[in-house]
Design an enzyme around this catalytic site. Structure first.
Site, short mmCIF file in Angstrom:
data_model
loop_
_atom_site.label_atom_id
_atom_site.label_comp_id
_atom_site.label_asym_id
_atom_site.label_seq_id
_atom_site.Cartn_x
_atom_site.Cartn_y
_atom_site.Cartn_z
N HIS A 1 33.65 40.83 27.40
CA HIS A 1 34.26 41.11 29.18
C HIS A 1 35.16 39.80 28.59
CE1 HIS A 1 31.14 40.93 32.48
NE2 HIS A 1 32.31 42.07 32.23
N ASP B 1 20.81 37.57 36.96
CA ASP B 1 22.70 36.42 36.20
C ASP B 1 23.93 36.59 37.80
OD1 ASP B 1 22.09 37.24 34.29
OD2 ASP B 1 22.46 40.11 33.84
N ARG C 1 32.96 47.25 29.13
CA ARG C 1 32.26 47.07 30.74
C ARG C 1 33.32 47.87 31.54
NH1 ARG C 1 28.12 43.15 32.37
NH2 ARG C 1 26.99 42.71 29.82
N CYS D 1 32.60 32.38 33.49
CA CYS D 1 31.49 33.24 34.61
C CYS D 1 30.50 32.78 35.18
CB CYS D 1 30.66 33.94 33.33
SG CYS D 1 30.97 34.24 31.70
#
Length: 264
Positions: free
Chosen positions: A157, A57, A128, A257
């Protein structure tokens, strides 16, 4: 940005990830390269960090830090699978001349949950980032921070539910696009009060990661499927630029992202 050389879906730390579904690493790399090249064609400078084995990731560089006026607040991940990324990114900042680098004591997934409007740092929490990280960000970065609560697990998010279209200037307020249903009732009221001219997004926009866009104030990079949102943005005078991020979306990521915006 970080090339997805080791990209895979080997675990599930968000609702979009399914390790049982196949992932085409080569296609992911091609989509990422097209996103990078799109930024370059639009006149932006793209810095790259070397990907590390065992950190699939790491491609999602937005979670690596928050940079405002050259000050860097690093990341501290909630998921153990991503924890080691933070030190690699910290080293990159130091090696590239950033001297004001602070690593957080609270869980803080960086631009995943922090969005700079030019005057305010919008800060997400709920899934998160630790709420206490918002106060830490204000202290480290020296900018006012506004907390917003996320309530829809698929939009875990802030950058999956909101992005800044244009930063505030002396003559104009910031403009955002967001998906109201991702936020608590109180946060929706705050956003409506602060951003009366916001571009609304619907469920279809959110489901294709349309709110995971990147804007330079004119050009807005969006997932290929976000055609309805693109049309609304064009009506506001923006230039939508559509890219295919379908393979990267299998891990819960889109254009934003993959992109840490560095504000020197």
């Amino acid at each position: 940005m970080c090339p997805p050389r080791h990209f895979a879906v080997e675990y599930a730390i968000n609702p979009w990830m399914d390790p049982s579904k196949p992932v085409d690493a080569g296609r992911a790399m091609a989509q990422w390269a097209e996103l990078r090249d799109t930024y370059r064609r639009l006149g932006h400078t793209v810095e790259e960090i070397a990907p590390q084995p065992g950190l699939p990731d790491m491609v999602f560089a937005a979670n690596s830090g928050t940079v405002i006026d050259g000050r860097v607040l690093g990341a501290r991940f909630r998921a153990a699978e991503r924890a080691a990324e933070a030190e690699h990114f910290r080293r990159w900042f130091v090696e590239h001349g950033y001297r004001d680098v602070t690593m957080p004591s609270r869980i803080n997934e960086a631009e995943g949950d922090f969005a700079w409007t030019g005057r305010l740092l919008l800060a997400g929490t709920g899934f998160r980032t630790d709420p206490a990280a918002h106060a830490e960000a204000q202290e480290v970065l020296g900018v006012p921070v506004l907390s917003l609560r996320l309530v829809e697990p698929r939009y875990y998010h802030l950058d999956t539910a909101l992005f800044v279209l244009s930063e505030a200037t002396e003559s104009a307020p910031a403009q955002i696009a967001y998906y109201p249903e991702a936020f608590s009732a109180g946060s929706r009221r705050v956003l409506a009060r602060l951003f009366a001219d916001a571009v609304p997004a619907d469920a279809a926009d959110a489901e294709c990661f349309g709110l995971n866009g990147v804007s330079d104030g004119r050009n807005v990079v969006l997932p290929l499927e976000a055609t309805a949102l693109a049309s609304r943005l064009a009506d506001r005078g923006y230039e939508p630029v559509l890219v295919d991020i379908s393979e990267l979306r299998k891990a819960g990521g889109g254009p934003k992202c993959c992109t840490l915006e560095i504000r020197k």
